[in-house]
Scaffold this motif. Structure first.
Motif, PDB file in Angstrom:
ATOM      1  N   VAL A   1     -42.506  17.735  64.992  1.00 30.26           N
ATOM      2  CA  VAL A   1     -42.378  18.745  66.051  1.00 30.26           C
ATOM      3  C   VAL A   1     -40.970  19.327  66.054  1.00 30.26           C
ATOM      4  N   ASN A   2     -39.961  18.501  65.812  1.00 27.94           N
ATOM      5  CA  ASN A   2     -38.581  18.999  65.729  1.00 27.94           C
ATOM      6  C   ASN A   2     -38.450  20.071  64.662  1.00 27.94           C
ATOM      7  N   MET A   3     -39.066  19.855  63.499  1.00 27.00           N
ATOM      8  CA  MET A   3     -38.968  20.842  62.416  1.00 27.00           C
ATOM      9  C   MET A   3     -39.697  22.136  62.780  1.00 27.00           C
ATOM     10  N   LEU A   4     -40.826  22.028  63.467  1.00 23.66           N
ATOM     11  CA  LEU A   4     -41.527  23.234  63.897  1.00 23.66           C
ATOM     12  C   LEU A   4     -40.721  23.976  64.962  1.00 23.66           C
ATOM     13  N   TRP A   5     -40.064  23.226  65.860  1.00 24.83           N
ATOM     14  CA  TRP A   5     -39.218  23.864  66.871  1.00 24.83           C
ATOM     15  C   TRP A   5     -38.065  24.608  66.207  1.00 24.83           C
ATOM     16  N   LEU A   6     -37.516  24.025  65.155  1.00 25.28           N
ATOM     17  CA  LEU A   6     -36.430  24.679  64.434  1.00 25.28           C
ATOM     18  C   LEU A   6     -36.900  26.005  63.836  1.00 25.28           C
ATOM     19  N   LEU A   7     -38.080  26.015  63.228  1.00 28.92           N
ATOM     20  CA  LEU A   7     -38.632  27.261  62.683  1.00 28.92           C
ATOM     21  C   LEU A   7     -38.909  28.269  63.796  1.00 28.92           C
ATOM     22  N   TYR A   8     -39.387  27.787  64.904  1.00 20.71           N
ATOM     23  CA  TYR A   8     -39.652  28.613  66.089  1.00 20.71           C
ATOM     24  C   TYR A   8     -38.371  29.297  66.570  1.00 20.71           C
ATOM     25  N   GLN A   9     -37.242  28.603  66.455  1.00 18.53           N
ATOM     26  CA  GLN A   9     -35.966  29.172  66.855  1.00 18.53           C
ATOM     27  C   GLN A   9     -35.426  30.153  65.814  1.00 18.53           C
ATOM     28  N   LEU A  10     -35.704  29.903  64.548  1.00 16.57           N
ATOM     29  CA  LEU A  10     -35.093  30.673  63.468  1.00 16.57           C
ATOM     30  C   LEU A  10     -35.843  31.948  63.113  1.00 16.57           C
ATOM     31  N   PHE A  11     -37.117  32.051  63.497  1.00 18.06           N
ATOM     32  CA  PHE A  11     -37.943  33.205  63.131  1.00 18.06           C
ATOM     33  C   PHE A  11     -38.396  33.968  64.377  1.00 18.06           C
ATOM     34  N   ASP A  12     -38.758  35.233  64.158  1.00 13.80           N
ATOM     35  CA  ASP A  12     -39.300  36.028  65.253  1.00 13.80           C
ATOM     36  C   ASP A  12     -40.557  35.397  65.824  1.00 13.80           C
ATOM     37  N   MET A  13     -41.420  34.864  64.936  1.00  6.83           N
ATOM     38  CA  MET A  13     -42.695  34.310  65.369  1.00  6.83           C
ATOM     39  C   MET A  13     -43.210  33.311  64.347  1.00  6.83           C
ATOM     40  N   ILE A  14     -43.998  32.338  64.823  1.00  3.84           N
ATOM     41  CA  ILE A  14     -44.615  31.364  63.923  1.00  3.84           C
ATOM     42  C   ILE A  14     -46.090  31.223  64.284  1.00  3.84           C
ATOM     43  N   CYS A  15     -46.884  30.829  63.298  1.00  3.34           N
ATOM     44  CA  CYS A  15     -48.312  30.583  63.518  1.00  3.34           C
ATOM     45  C   CYS A  15     -48.728  29.359  62.708  1.00  3.34           C
ATOM     46  N   ILE A  16     -49.348  28.394  63.372  1.00  8.32           N
ATOM     47  CA  ILE A  16     -49.916  27.242  62.677  1.00  8.32           C
ATOM     48  C   ILE A  16     -51.382  27.553  62.426  1.00  8.32           C
ATOM     49  N   THR A  17     -51.802  27.522  61.183  1.00  6.11           N
ATOM     50  CA  THR A  17     -53.139  27.968  60.824  1.00  6.11           C
ATOM     51  C   THR A  17     -53.708  27.095  59.717  1.00  6.11           C
ATOM     52  N   LYS A  18     -54.979  27.293  59.433  1.00  4.93           N
ATOM     53  CA  LYS A  18     -55.642  26.569  58.343  1.00  4.93           C
ATOM     54  C   LYS A  18     -56.546  27.559  57.616  1.00  4.93           C
ATOM     55  N   PRO A  19     -56.229  27.875  56.356  1.00  2.00           N
ATOM     56  CA  PRO A  19     -57.085  28.817  55.617  1.00  2.00           C
ATOM     57  C   PRO A  19     -58.455  28.212  55.344  1.00  2.00           C
ATOM     58  N   LEU A  20     -59.457  29.060  55.231  1.00  2.00           N
ATOM     59  CA  LEU A  20     -60.827  28.577  55.024  1.00  2.00           C
ATOM     60  C   LEU A  20     -60.961  27.777  53.735  1.00  2.00           C
ATOM     61  N   SER A  21     -60.127  28.083  52.748  1.00  2.47           N
ATOM     62  CA  SER A  21     -60.228  27.392  51.464  1.00  2.47           C
ATOM     63  C   SER A  21     -59.554  26.026  51.475  1.00  2.47           C
ATOM     64  N   SER A  22     -58.954  25.649  52.600  1.00  2.11           N
ATOM     65  CA  SER A  22     -58.423  24.299  52.758  1.00  2.11           C
ATOM     66  C   SER A  22     -59.548  23.407  53.281  1.00  2.11           C
ATOM     67  N   ARG A  23     -59.774  22.273  52.652  1.00  4.59           N
ATOM     68  CA  ARG A  23     -60.925  21.427  53.003  1.00  4.59           C
ATOM     69  C   ARG A  23     -60.926  21.085  54.486  1.00  4.59           C
ATOM     70  N   PRO A  24     -62.030  21.336  55.185  1.00  3.91           N
ATOM     71  CA  PRO A  24     -62.063  21.094  56.637  1.00  3.91           C
ATOM     72  C   PRO A  24     -61.952  19.625  57.015  1.00  3.91           C
ATOM     73  N   THR A  25     -62.202  18.704  56.070  1.00  3.11           N
ATOM     74  CA  THR A  25     -62.142  17.280  56.393  1.00  3.11           C
ATOM     75  C   THR A  25     -60.725  16.721  56.323  1.00  3.11           C
ATOM     76  N   ASN A  26     -59.743  17.492  55.854  1.00  6.67           N
ATOM     77  CA  ASN A  26     -58.393  16.945  55.766  1.00  6.67           C
ATOM     78  C   ASN A  26     -57.487  17.540  56.838  1.00  6.67           C
ATOM     79  N   SER A  27     -56.285  16.982  56.944  1.00  5.88           N
ATOM     80  CA  SER A  27     -55.333  17.378  57.987  1.00  5.88           C
ATOM     81  C   SER A  27     -54.430  18.523  57.557  1.00  5.88           C
TER      82      SER A  27
END
Length: 480
Positions: free
Chosen positions: A342-368
């Motif tokens: 979470v600290n690393m995501l907060w750092l990106l949140y501070q450094l960029f205009d915007m962030i989005c956490i997403t999962k592309p359809l081609s990434s296996r739905p059974t994994n994290s």
């Protein structure tokens, strides 16, 4: 079901500003629609299409308009099997594209960020960032499907037929899906500007192959730089530029760092890569940085987040050395349960205009696996001080990893309710969908003869059209 007028819509401007006792925002109408019974599917689909049409006008600049998938094709009726089986869930082919922007109230200057970074001892897991029940349920389901055959995994995955398309590996189609959703390769003038990118921990090169092919496909010019660990034991992780498509310019420069290993855990390799890239881009840096590093987690999926934390940190530091101001960063992550992540995501949140956490359809739905897409890097003369502070954290992870639990004060995170709510709701969404996908795998483990749940070929064709990739399989693909 409670009256919907008391709930929040996804585009309500007050949605993220609403304080709740639990710290988690109320359920959205989108979530309720997804949980409705299949008898309400036509009405839900009509409302969702209306929402998709209205949201096109509000999508971030540079993101191409998405095409709506046809209504019910690709979802076959219930299969006739020996044991009772419920109807498969309706196939959701939407992608999470909700960006989080840091308000002026909570955004710190780059000059102030280094003072925030201080190594802290790990604490007992408090499940602040995710639901304890969901975390435990996910781990239970992982154990139940442990040892499942590749065939079982493929049959329960609606997107299993996508595979690697026309590229060397599946990583390329993941980036193609992200590019179609987020406009990663969009430039103002394709013909006169060379599109530059950095591929961090990208061996054997699927991301780079896609980027070179995509820009070449519209007649543009692209130049890539890459660093990945050099291995004599595992050749598959080394760069294999010779496997790139023959019809694209191989305008790609591998960089192995001063010691020739490409090992990003070493400070000199991180800084050496950044120096080389900036020298070759007139000190501007690249338009796009992508990071897809990982390990072989087979049998240790529950430990992915902890194992990859140092790699993720080093990928972020490397990005800061070579990405231009205003550039885009795409990075693979896994679970987001630990404070360090979470600290690393907060750092990106501070450094960029915007962030989005997403999962592309081609990434296996059974994994994290999921990806964080960051747009609009901020920069200043103090960036070097921030890089030095993060390198000190990396040094601590090398010498005493067990003593490092976080590096940003929890109070700073909790003070920003927008950030807290976003992380929690993303976690709940992805964990719920992962548990559902793992549950769907169970019948295929016990009954290998069962047919796939979905028409995977139809799904593949729709995705290829959406991602602007060739729909018809090549002879090489048909041999797979």
């Amino acid at each position: 079901m409670s009256d919907h007028k008391d709930l929040y819509t996804d585009d309500d401007p007050e949605y993220r500003n609403t304080r709740t006792q639990s710290g988690i925002p109320p359920p959205s109408l989108r979530s309720l629609r997804a949980n409705n019974s299949s008898n309400n599917y036509p009405q839900r689909h009509h409302r969702e299409q209306q929402h998709q049409r209205s949201s096109r006008d509000n999508r971030p600049l540079g993101v191409p308009e998405r095409h709506a998938f046809p209504e019910r094709r690709g979802v076959p009726e219930q299969h006739n099997v020996a044991s009772p089986q419920r109807h498969p869930p309706k196939l959701d082919m939407r992608v999470s594209t909700d960006f989080l922007e840091c308000s002026q109230e909570h955004r710190l200057s780059i000059e102030d960020l280094p003072a925030m970074i201080r190594i802290r001892e790990p604490k007992e897991q408090d499940y602040f960032w995710n639901s304890k029940d969901l975390v435990e349920q996910t781990n239970i389901m992982r154990r139940q499907v442990k040892g499942a055959s590749d065939e079982a995994r493929a049959k329960c995955n609606p997107f299993g037929s996508i595979n690697r398309s026309i590229f060397m590996n599946r990583a390329a189609t993941k980036l193609a899906a992200l590019d179609a959703s987020f406009g990663l390769t969009a430039t103002e003038n394709h013909s006169n500007k060379t599109f530059t990118f950095a591929d961090i921990c990208g061996g054997p090169g699927g991301f780079s192959e896609y980027l070179l092919w995509r820009v070449h496909s519209w007649g543009g010019n692209a130049k890539g730089y890459g660093i990945t660990i050099q291995s004599q034991e595992h050749d598959e992780v080394n760069w294999h530029i010779e496997k790139f498509r023959q019809d694209i310019p191989r305008n790609f420069t591998p960089i192995h760092g001063p010691d020739g290993t490409g090992d990003l855990y070493k400070k000199e390799n991180i800084l050496g890569f950044g120096d080389t890239v900036r020298q070759q881009t007139d000190q501007q840096g690249v338009d796009l940085a992508v990071a897809d590093g990982g390990f072989d987690f087979k049998g240790q999926e529950h430990n992915q987040e902890y194992v990859t934390r140092r790699l993720l940190l080093c990928e972020i530091i490397t990005m800061l050395t070579c990405l231009k101001q205003g550039g885009i960063f795409v990075c693979k992550i896994f679970d987001v349960n630990e404070e360090f992540t979470v600290n690393m995501l907060w750092l990106l949140y501070q450094l960029f205009d915007m962030i989005c956490i997403t999962k592309p359809l081609s990434s296996r739905p059974t994994n994290s696996e999921r990806y964080v897409v960051c747009k609009g890097l901020h920069s200043s003369d103090s960036l070097g001080t921030l890089i030095d502070a993060l390198l000190s954290v990396n040094q601590g992870l090398e010498t005493q990893p067990e003593r490092i639990g976080s590096f940003i004060p929890r109070a700073v995170l909790e003070d920003d309710e927008d950030f807290v709510n976003y992380i929690k709701m993303r976690n709940i969404r992805f964990a719920s969908k992962q548990v559902e996908a793992l549950e769907l795998m169970i019948p295929f483990i016990h009954q290998p003869e069962r047919p796939p749940l979905y028409d995977q070929e139809w799904v593949r064709q729709q995705c290829m059209k959406e991602w602007r990739l060739p729909v018809h399989r090549s002879s090489q693909e048909q041999e797979l």
